[in-house]
Design a protein around this motif. Structure first.
Motif, PDB file in Angstrom:
ATOM      1  N   SER A   1       0.836  -1.209   0.000  1.00 16.65           N
ATOM      2  CA  SER A   1       0.000   0.000   0.000  1.00 16.65           C
ATOM      3  C   SER A   1       0.868   1.255   0.000  1.00 16.65           C
ATOM      4  O   SER A   1       0.590   2.227  -0.716  1.00 16.65           O
ATOM      5  N   GLN A   2       1.947   1.235   0.769  1.00 12.57           N
ATOM      6  CA  GLN A   2       2.855   2.372   0.801  1.00 12.57           C
ATOM      7  C   GLN A   2       3.536   2.552  -0.544  1.00 12.57           C
ATOM      8  O   GLN A   2       3.730   3.684  -1.013  1.00 12.57           O
ATOM      9  N   ARG A   3       3.885   1.454  -1.161  1.00 14.26           N
ATOM     10  CA  ARG A   3       4.527   1.533  -2.481  1.00 14.26           C
ATOM     11  C   ARG A   3       3.584   2.145  -3.507  1.00 14.26           C
ATOM     12  O   ARG A   3       3.985   2.986  -4.319  1.00 14.26           O
ATOM     13  N   ASP A   4       2.327   1.715  -3.477  1.00 14.65           N
ATOM     14  CA  ASP A   4       1.345   2.286  -4.404  1.00 14.65           C
ATOM     15  C   ASP A   4       1.171   3.785  -4.157  1.00 14.65           C
ATOM     16  O   ASP A   4       1.081   4.579  -5.106  1.00 14.65           O
ATOM     17  N   LEU A   5       1.130   4.170  -2.896  1.00 15.25           N
ATOM     18  CA  LEU A   5       0.966   5.587  -2.571  1.00 15.25           C
ATOM     19  C   LEU A   5       2.167   6.394  -3.047  1.00 15.25           C
ATOM     20  O   LEU A   5       2.013   7.482  -3.628  1.00 15.25           O
ATOM     21  N   LEU A   6       3.362   5.869  -2.838  1.00 14.56           N
ATOM     22  CA  LEU A   6       4.560   6.573  -3.299  1.00 14.56           C
ATOM     23  C   LEU A   6       4.598   6.649  -4.824  1.00 14.56           C
ATOM     24  O   LEU A   6       5.046   7.657  -5.394  1.00 14.56           O
TER      25      LEU A   6
ATOM     26  N   LEU B   1       7.069  18.377  -2.378  1.00 14.39           N
ATOM     27  CA  LEU B   1       6.714  16.981  -2.617  1.00 14.39           C
ATOM     28  C   LEU B   1       7.961  16.102  -2.658  1.00 14.39           C
ATOM     29  O   LEU B   1       7.997  15.011  -2.062  1.00 14.39           O
ATOM     30  N   LEU B   2       9.009  16.565  -3.353  1.00 20.74           N
ATOM     31  CA  LEU B   2      10.246  15.775  -3.410  1.00 20.74           C
ATOM     32  C   LEU B   2      10.890  15.667  -2.034  1.00 20.74           C
ATOM     33  O   LEU B   2      11.517  14.640  -1.718  1.00 20.74           O
ATOM     34  N   GLY B   3      10.748  16.713  -1.212  1.00 24.50           N
ATOM     35  CA  GLY B   3      11.272  16.635   0.157  1.00 24.50           C
ATOM     36  C   GLY B   3      10.556  15.581   0.980  1.00 24.50           C
ATOM     37  O   GLY B   3      11.194  14.821   1.724  1.00 24.50           O
ATOM     38  N   ARG B   4       9.229  15.506   0.852  1.00 26.28           N
ATOM     39  CA  ARG B   4       8.476  14.472   1.560  1.00 26.28           C
ATOM     40  C   ARG B   4       8.847  13.084   1.063  1.00 26.28           C
ATOM     41  O   ARG B   4       8.951  12.132   1.860  1.00 26.28           O
ATOM     42  N   LEU B   5       9.022  12.969  -0.225  1.00 21.28           N
ATOM     43  CA  LEU B   5       9.416  11.667  -0.772  1.00 21.28           C
ATOM     44  C   LEU B   5      10.804  11.268  -0.283  1.00 21.28           C
ATOM     45  O   LEU B   5      11.063  10.082  -0.012  1.00 21.28           O
TER      46      LEU B   5
ATOM     47  N   LYS C   1      12.118  11.993   2.587  1.00 21.01           N
ATOM     48  CA  LYS C   1      11.988  11.514   3.960  1.00 21.01           C
ATOM     49  C   LYS C   1      11.466  10.081   4.007  1.00 21.01           C
ATOM     50  O   LYS C   1      11.785   9.332   4.935  1.00 21.01           O
ATOM     51  N   ALA C   2      10.676   9.707   3.018  1.00 22.68           N
ATOM     52  CA  ALA C   2      10.172   8.336   2.952  1.00 22.68           C
ATOM     53  C   ALA C   2      11.165   7.378   2.300  1.00 22.68           C
ATOM     54  O   ALA C   2      10.844   6.191   2.121  1.00 22.68           O
ATOM     55  N   GLY C   3      12.366   7.879   1.959  1.00 27.93           N
ATOM     56  CA  GLY C   3      13.375   7.009   1.356  1.00 27.93           C
ATOM     57  C   GLY C   3      13.326   6.965  -0.152  1.00 27.93           C
ATOM     58  O   GLY C   3      13.953   6.080  -0.756  1.00 27.93           O
TER      59      GLY C   3
ATOM     60  N   VAL D   1      11.815  10.119 -18.740  1.00 30.60           N
ATOM     61  CA  VAL D   1      10.986  10.015 -17.528  1.00 30.60           C
ATOM     62  C   VAL D   1      11.912   9.602 -16.390  1.00 30.60           C
ATOM     63  O   VAL D   1      12.604   8.594 -16.484  1.00 30.60           O
ATOM     64  N   THR D   2      11.903  10.387 -15.311  1.00 26.38           N
ATOM     65  CA  THR D   2      12.813  10.145 -14.201  1.00 26.38           C
ATOM     66  C   THR D   2      12.429   8.869 -13.459  1.00 26.38           C
ATOM     67  O   THR D   2      11.248   8.616 -13.207  1.00 26.38           O
ATOM     68  N   GLY D   3      13.435   8.074 -13.118  1.00 24.41           N
ATOM     69  CA  GLY D   3      13.226   6.897 -12.287  1.00 24.41           C
ATOM     70  C   GLY D   3      13.521   7.209 -10.825  1.00 24.41           C
ATOM     71  O   GLY D   3      14.198   8.193 -10.501  1.00 24.41           O
ATOM     72  N   PHE D   4      13.012   6.351  -9.920  1.00 31.17           N
ATOM     73  CA  PHE D   4      13.152   6.597  -8.479  1.00 31.17           C
ATOM     74  C   PHE D   4      13.527   5.311  -7.772  1.00 31.17           C
ATOM     75  O   PHE D   4      13.057   4.223  -8.130  1.00 31.17           O
ATOM     76  N   PHE D   5      14.388   5.480  -6.757  1.00 29.59           N
ATOM     77  CA  PHE D   5      14.708   4.415  -5.820  1.00 29.59           C
ATOM     78  C   PHE D   5      13.839   4.586  -4.572  1.00 29.59           C
ATOM     79  O   PHE D   5      13.498   5.697  -4.181  1.00 29.59           O
ATOM     80  N   TRP D   6      13.535   3.450  -3.965  1.00 29.85           N
ATOM     81  CA  TRP D   6      12.873   3.466  -2.664  1.00 29.85           C
ATOM     82  C   TRP D   6      13.710   2.589  -1.735  1.00 29.85           C
ATOM     83  O   TRP D   6      13.586   1.377  -1.730  1.00 29.85           O
ATOM     84  N   GLY D   7      14.567   3.242  -1.002  1.00 31.45           N
ATOM     85  CA  GLY D   7      15.512   2.486  -0.195  1.00 31.45           C
ATOM     86  C   GLY D   7      16.483   1.761  -1.107  1.00 31.45           C
ATOM     87  O   GLY D   7      17.186   2.377  -1.908  1.00 31.45           O
ATOM     88  N   GLU D   8      16.547   0.452  -0.988  1.00 26.41           N
ATOM     89  CA  GLU D   8      17.386  -0.368  -1.842  1.00 26.41           C
ATOM     90  C   GLU D   8      16.613  -0.943  -3.021  1.00 26.41           C
ATOM     91  O   GLU D   8      17.188  -1.681  -3.830  1.00 26.41           O
ATOM     92  N   GLU D   9      15.342  -0.632  -3.118  1.00 23.37           N
ATOM     93  CA  GLU D   9      14.511  -1.166  -4.188  1.00 23.37           C
ATOM     94  C   GLU D   9      14.307  -0.114  -5.276  1.00 23.37           C
ATOM     95  O   GLU D   9      14.566   1.074  -5.078  1.00 23.37           O
ATOM     96  N   VAL D  10      13.832  -0.585  -6.423  1.00 23.55           N
ATOM     97  CA  VAL D  10      13.502   0.301  -7.536  1.00 23.55           C
ATOM     98  C   VAL D  10      12.015   0.580  -7.487  1.00 23.55           C
ATOM     99  O   VAL D  10      11.189  -0.328  -7.660  1.00 23.55           O
TER     100      VAL D  10
END
Length: 233
Positions: free
Chosen positions: A52-57, A92-96, A98-100, A137-146
């Protein structure tokens, strides 16, 4: 003066009658089963929460894309909305962060299929093939995941020189001769002897000159016929 009675030692606890009839091995097995069941339920709940967090991010990342597109709208820029959109995007990028969640910086690196999706190629002299030139299109990491793969344009291999075969021009046929009367002479058929020209002067036969006969050299004192003349005594 009387002394107080000395305290008695520890008394054994009373064991309930039902406890004496409990099978300890069976009770311990049931306890382990309940613990494993609770652990599995907790893991499933954690995975569901993470999904759910991943979908929200992911939705927030798409919102960032929309803000970036709106920031390029000329009408909004003329209305003075560009600065507000950029400030909202920074928050928005600052909040993201903080979420990693952090954006990918892939320019100049080799394209990795796990991180990138190639949407175009360009020829760049001196650049190795499949090197990221720019990000669409910019890609994003979430912690150690893509969290999301990037869409990029990479360098294509330089085309090698192609040697073109020289094409020989067909030989032009000689222009036909035109006589004074304006009539083209007929071309002789293959294998046929050429016809003599009636208007041309007759050819004079040439007789080869024959060499004059040289008489044989006669020696002095020799008679004709090759005999030698004798002297008279």
């Amino acid at each position: 003066m009387t002394r107080a009675p000395a305290p008695e030692g520890p008394r054994p606890l009373a064991v309930p009658p039902r406890a004496l009839a409990v099978d300890l091995d069976q009770a311990f097995s049931q306890l382990l089963y309940r613990a494993s069941l609770l652990q599995r339920l907790r893991t499933e709940e954690a995975q569901a929460a993470k999904a759910s967090q991943r979908d929200l991010l992911g939705i927030l990342v798409e919102v960032d894309d929309a803000l970036a597109d709106l920031g390029l709208d000329r009408e909004l820029v003329l209305l003075g909305r560009g600065a507000g959109l950029e400030a909202t995007r920074r928050r928005l990028l600052g909040r993201l962060a903080k979420a990693g969640v952090r954006p990918m910086r892939l320019e100049g690196l080799a394209a990795d299929p796990a991180l990138t999706e190639i949407v175009g190629t360009e020829v760049r002299p001196g650049v190795a093939p499949e090197t990221v030139l720019r990000t669409v299109v910019t890609g994003f990491f979430w912690g150690e995941e893509v969290l999301r793969r990037a869409q990029v344009v990479v360098a294509a291999p330089e085309p090698q020189g192609v040697v073109q075969e020289s094409v020989l021009e067909p030989e032009l046929a000689p222009e036909p001769e035109v006589t004074e009367a304006g009539v083209e002479p007929e071309a002789p058929e293959p294998g046929a002897e050429p016809k003599p020209d009636e208007d041309a002067p007759a050819a004079v036969p040439v007789i080869p000159a024959q060499a004059e006969a040289v008489p044989p050299r006669v020696r002095k004192g020799a008679a004709p016929g090759g005999r030698r003349r004798r002297k008279k005594r």
